[in-house]
Design a protein around this motif. Structure first.
Motif, PDB file in Angstrom:
ATOM      1  N   GLY A  58       0.868  -1.007   0.072  1.00  0.00           N
ATOM      2  CA  GLY A  58      -0.192  -0.049   0.062  1.00  0.00           C
ATOM      3  C   GLY A  58       1.083   1.202  -0.046  1.00  0.00           C
ATOM      4  N   LEU A  59       1.134   1.688   1.123  1.00  0.00           N
ATOM      5  CA  LEU A  59       1.663   3.124   1.308  1.00  0.00           C
ATOM      6  C   LEU A  59       3.090   3.161   0.449  1.00  0.00           C
ATOM      7  N   CYS A  60       4.006   2.005   0.657  1.00  0.00           N
ATOM      8  CA  CYS A  60       5.113   2.192   0.069  1.00  0.00           C
ATOM      9  C   CYS A  60       5.288   1.092  -1.192  1.00  0.00           C
ATOM     10  N   ARG A  61       4.163   0.984  -1.804  1.00  0.00           N
ATOM     11  CA  ARG A  61       4.154  -0.154  -2.746  1.00  0.00           C
ATOM     12  C   ARG A  61       4.968   0.443  -4.236  1.00  0.00           C
ATOM     13  N   ASP A  62       5.450   1.593  -4.307  1.00  0.00           N
ATOM     14  CA  ASP A  62       6.249   2.361  -5.061  1.00  0.00           C
ATOM     15  C   ASP A  62       7.626   2.118  -4.924  1.00  0.00           C
ATOM     16  N   LEU A  63       7.893   1.617  -3.860  1.00  0.00           N
ATOM     17  CA  LEU A  63       9.358   1.534  -3.570  1.00  0.00           C
ATOM     18  C   LEU A  63      10.023   0.034  -3.299  1.00  0.00           C
ATOM     19  N   GLY A  64      11.265  -0.029  -3.870  1.00  0.00           N
ATOM     20  CA  GLY A  64      11.892  -1.479  -4.122  1.00  0.00           C
ATOM     21  C   GLY A  64      12.737  -1.644  -2.780  1.00  0.00           C
ATOM     22  N   PHE A  65      13.978  -2.219  -2.967  1.00  0.00           N
ATOM     23  CA  PHE A  65      15.093  -2.547  -2.031  1.00  0.00           C
ATOM     24  C   PHE A  65      16.306  -1.944  -2.027  1.00  0.00           C
ATOM     25  N   SER A  66      16.608  -1.045  -2.928  1.00  0.00           N
ATOM     26  CA  SER A  66      17.734  -0.222  -3.034  1.00  0.00           C
ATOM     27  C   SER A  66      17.936   0.415  -1.707  1.00  0.00           C
ATOM     28  N   ASP A  67      19.113   0.719  -1.337  1.00  0.00           N
ATOM     29  CA  ASP A  67      19.305   1.581  -0.235  1.00  0.00           C
ATOM     30  C   ASP A  67      18.689   2.903  -0.249  1.00  0.00           C
ATOM     31  N   LYS A  68      18.416   3.592  -1.177  1.00  0.00           N
ATOM     32  CA  LYS A  68      17.379   4.821  -1.189  1.00  0.00           C
ATOM     33  C   LYS A  68      16.007   4.374  -0.900  1.00  0.00           C
ATOM     34  N   ASP A  69      15.296   3.441  -1.511  1.00  0.00           N
ATOM     35  CA  ASP A  69      14.068   2.960  -1.433  1.00  0.00           C
ATOM     36  C   ASP A  69      13.861   2.421   0.196  1.00  0.00           C
ATOM     37  N   ARG A  70      14.837   1.890   0.681  1.00  0.00           N
ATOM     38  CA  ARG A  70      14.794   1.365   1.967  1.00  0.00           C
ATOM     39  C   ARG A  70      14.692   2.270   3.025  1.00  0.00           C
ATOM     40  N   GLN A  71      15.566   3.284   2.702  1.00  0.00           N
ATOM     41  CA  GLN A  71      15.509   4.684   3.431  1.00  0.00           C
ATOM     42  C   GLN A  71      14.072   5.433   3.388  1.00  0.00           C
ATOM     43  N   GLU A  72      13.703   5.359   2.287  1.00  0.00           N
ATOM     44  CA  GLU A  72      12.260   6.268   2.141  1.00  0.00           C
ATOM     45  C   GLU A  72      11.302   5.112   2.823  1.00  0.00           C
ATOM     46  N   ASN A  73      11.293   4.157   2.485  1.00  0.00           N
ATOM     47  CA  ASN A  73      10.501   3.066   3.205  1.00  0.00           C
ATOM     48  C   ASN A  73      10.358   3.209   4.737  1.00  0.00           C
ATOM     49  N   ILE A  74      11.695   3.481   5.393  1.00  0.00           N
ATOM     50  CA  ILE A  74      11.688   3.426   6.872  1.00  0.00           C
ATOM     51  C   ILE A  74      11.228   4.842   7.171  1.00  0.00           C
ATOM     52  N   ARG A  75      11.526   5.864   6.380  1.00  0.00           N
ATOM     53  CA  ARG A  75      11.142   7.247   6.789  1.00  0.00           C
ATOM     54  C   ARG A  75       9.562   7.259   6.761  1.00  0.00           C
ATOM     55  N   ARG A  76       8.968   6.776   5.632  1.00  0.00           N
ATOM     56  CA  ARG A  76       7.298   6.918   5.802  1.00  0.00           C
ATOM     57  C   ARG A  76       6.630   6.214   6.888  1.00  0.00           C
ATOM     58  N   VAL A  77       7.359   4.773   7.080  1.00  0.00           N
ATOM     59  CA  VAL A  77       6.760   4.139   8.190  1.00  0.00           C
ATOM     60  C   VAL A  77       7.000   4.747   9.725  1.00  0.00           C
ATOM     61  N   GLY A  78       8.182   5.484   9.647  1.00  0.00           N
ATOM     62  CA  GLY A  78       8.429   6.199  10.866  1.00  0.00           C
ATOM     63  C   GLY A  78       7.366   7.251  11.113  1.00  0.00           C
ATOM     64  N   GLU A  79       7.085   7.918   9.820  1.00  0.00           N
ATOM     65  CA  GLU A  79       6.003   9.093   9.973  1.00  0.00           C
ATOM     66  C   GLU A  79       4.688   8.447  10.511  1.00  0.00           C
ATOM     67  N   VAL A  80       4.338   7.396   9.702  1.00  0.00           N
ATOM     68  CA  VAL A  80       3.025   6.905  10.214  1.00  0.00           C
ATOM     69  C   VAL A  80       2.750   6.394  11.531  1.00  0.00           C
ATOM     70  N   ALA A  81       3.951   5.720  12.209  1.00  0.00           N
ATOM     71  CA  ALA A  81       3.861   5.390  13.538  1.00  0.00           C
ATOM     72  C   ALA A  81       3.904   6.538  14.342  1.00  0.00           C
ATOM     73  N   ARG A  82       4.518   7.630  13.989  1.00  0.00           N
ATOM     74  CA  ARG A  82       4.390   8.954  14.502  1.00  0.00           C
ATOM     75  C   ARG A  82       2.865   9.449  14.835  1.00  0.00           C
ATOM     76  N   LEU A  83       2.216   9.210  13.666  1.00  0.00           N
ATOM     77  CA  LEU A  83       0.902   9.673  13.581  1.00  0.00           C
ATOM     78  C   LEU A  83      -0.120   8.672  14.274  1.00  0.00           C
ATOM     79  N   MET A  84       0.157   7.341  14.256  1.00  0.00           N
ATOM     80  CA  MET A  84      -0.530   6.269  15.138  1.00  0.00           C
ATOM     81  C   MET A  84      -0.182   6.614  16.653  1.00  0.00           C
ATOM     82  N   ALA A  85       1.057   7.178  16.837  1.00  0.00           N
ATOM     83  CA  ALA A  85       1.225   7.303  18.355  1.00  0.00           C
ATOM     84  C   ALA A  85       0.200   8.682  18.842  1.00  0.00           C
TER      85      ALA A  85
END
Lengths: 208, 208
Positions: free
Chosen positions: A67-94
Motif C-alpha cells: 500500500g503506502l510503500c508499494r512504489d518502493l523497492g529494496f535499493s538503499d535509497k528506497d529502503r531509506q524512504e520506506n523507513i522514513r514513511r513508516v516512521g512518519e506513520v508510526a508517529r501519526l499512530m502515536a
C-alpha cells in the motif's frame, strides 16, 4: 435544532486521545534480520497488550509494502524512504494515542535514528531482535535466504546488503536463544519498569 | 516465569480492534476548496465524537505536509501522490479500528476514487464541503487566495488549478450557507442513519 451540548473549540490532541484510552502513546520499534522473529514477537506482545485493554496497532511489511510503500523497492535509497514513511506513520499512530508496534528489518542506523528523532524521547523504544544469521538462515520460513543464496533476490540484508547492529537499543532480545514467551515477558517487564504500562500486569506463558 | 495467562496465536485484526473500541471503523473524507471549512467542520465533528466516547483521528495538511509528504509539492503528480499516501494512511488508521477523518482539498475525482476503492464499501464516506469560490476568497484566513491572485502561489485550486466537484458524495454540505454547528449535525444525522453511530446520540449546538 436542539442544543443539548455546548461546544467550544478545543481540538482533540494526543493528550486527549491518550487519556481516553488510559495509556501512554508509544512507538515500539523492532529491528533485526529477516526471520529473526520481529513480527512474531511484536504480534505476541500486541495480543497480550490488547488482551489487557491497551489500544495498539502493528505496522509491518504486510500492511505497508502493498500500500503506502508499494512504489518502493529494496535499493538503499528506497529502503531509506520506506523507513522514513513508516516512521512518519508510526508517529501519526502515536499521535492518535495508540501503542504502535513497528516490525521492520530497518537495517540502517541513520534511518532508525531519524525515526527516533521525530518522536518525543519518552515515546520511542528501540527493540533489537538479535538472532545470528545462521539461526535466521536455518529458520527461513519464506525461503528468502535460499533465494538470496541462489542470487534470485538481490540486496538481501545479511547476504549482500549490510545490517547495522543497534548500539544502544532500549531492549535487546537474544531471539536465537530465548522462546517467544520469554521475549514478550522481557518486553512487558521493560514497559512496566519504564512506567508505560500500569502496575499489576501479569507475566504470561505463551503457547505458539 | 509464572503462567497466569495462556496465549494462542490469533493476530489482533481490525474486527478485534473495533470491538475493543465498540465502534465501526470508518474513513470520513472531506473534500472542498481551500477555506471552504473542511478542517473546521472535521475538527468540530471529531470533538463531538470523542466527547461521546468514540475513538477518532483527524488527518489534515498540518500533520502530513511537514512529515509523511514533506517531499511533495503541488504539481498534479505530487498532489496525486499526496492523496494516495494519505488514503493509505487513512486505511491503516481504519484498520487500527479508528473513525478517521481526513480533510484535504483533494481536487481530483480520480484520486478520491482511488481512496474509495482501497476501502471496504461500508467504511468510506465522502463529504463535499461545498462553498463558492467567492465565499472562500472572502474568508481567506491564511491569505492564500490573495497570494495566488498576485501570482505568488502557483497551481492554486480554484485559481489556476481545477477542482473537480464530487458527483455522488455521501454527504453534501452547503458550507457557504450553513454554520459549522448545522454542518456537524448534518454529519451526525448521516452517520446515525447509516448505522455507524449507535442510537441515542444528541444533536449539538456549537459555539465556535
Amino acid at each position: 435544532m436542539s442544543s443539548n451540548i455546548v461546544w467550544h473549540s478545543h481540538p482533540v490532541d494526543q493528550g486527549a486521545r491518550a487519556e481516553q484510552k488510559r495509556q501512554r502513546p508509544l512507538v515500539i520499534w523492532f529491528t533485526g534480520l529477516s526471520a529473526s522473529g520481529k513480527s512474531t514477537i511484536a504480534g505476541a506482545l500486541e495480543q497480550i497488550l490488547t488482551g489487557q485493554g491497551y489500544h495498539t496497532y502493528l505496522l509491518d511489511g504486510d500492511n505497508v509494502r502493498h500500500g503506502l510503500c508499494r512504489d518502493l523497492g529494496f535499493s538503499d535509497k528506497d529502503r531509506q524512504e520506506n523507513i522514513r514513511r513508516v516512521g512518519e506513520v508510526a508517529r501519526l499512530m502515536a499521535d492518535a494515542g495508540l501503542i504502535t508496534l513497528a516490525a521492520f528489518i530497518s537495517p540502517f542506523r541513520a534511518d532508525r535514528r531519524l525515526v527516533r528523532e521525530i518522536m518525543p524521547e519518552e515515546q520511542f523504544v528501540e527493540v533489537f531482535v538479535d538472532a545470528d544469521l545462521s539461526v535466521c538462515r536455518g529458520r527461513d520460513p519464506k525461503g528468502l535466504y535460499a533465494k538470496a543464496d541462489r542470487g534470485e533476490i538481490k540486496q538481501f540484508t545479511g547476504i549482500d546488503s549490510p545490517y547495522e547492529v543497534p548500539q544502544k537499543p532500549e531492549v535487546h532480545i537474544r531471539a536465537g536463544e530465548v522462546p517467544v514467551a520469554e521475549a514478550v515477558n522481557q518486553l512487558l517487564d521493560y514497559l512496566h519498569r519504564s512506567g508505560v504500562l500500569q502496575a499489576g500486569y501479569q507475566p504470561v506463558a505463551l503457547e505458539a
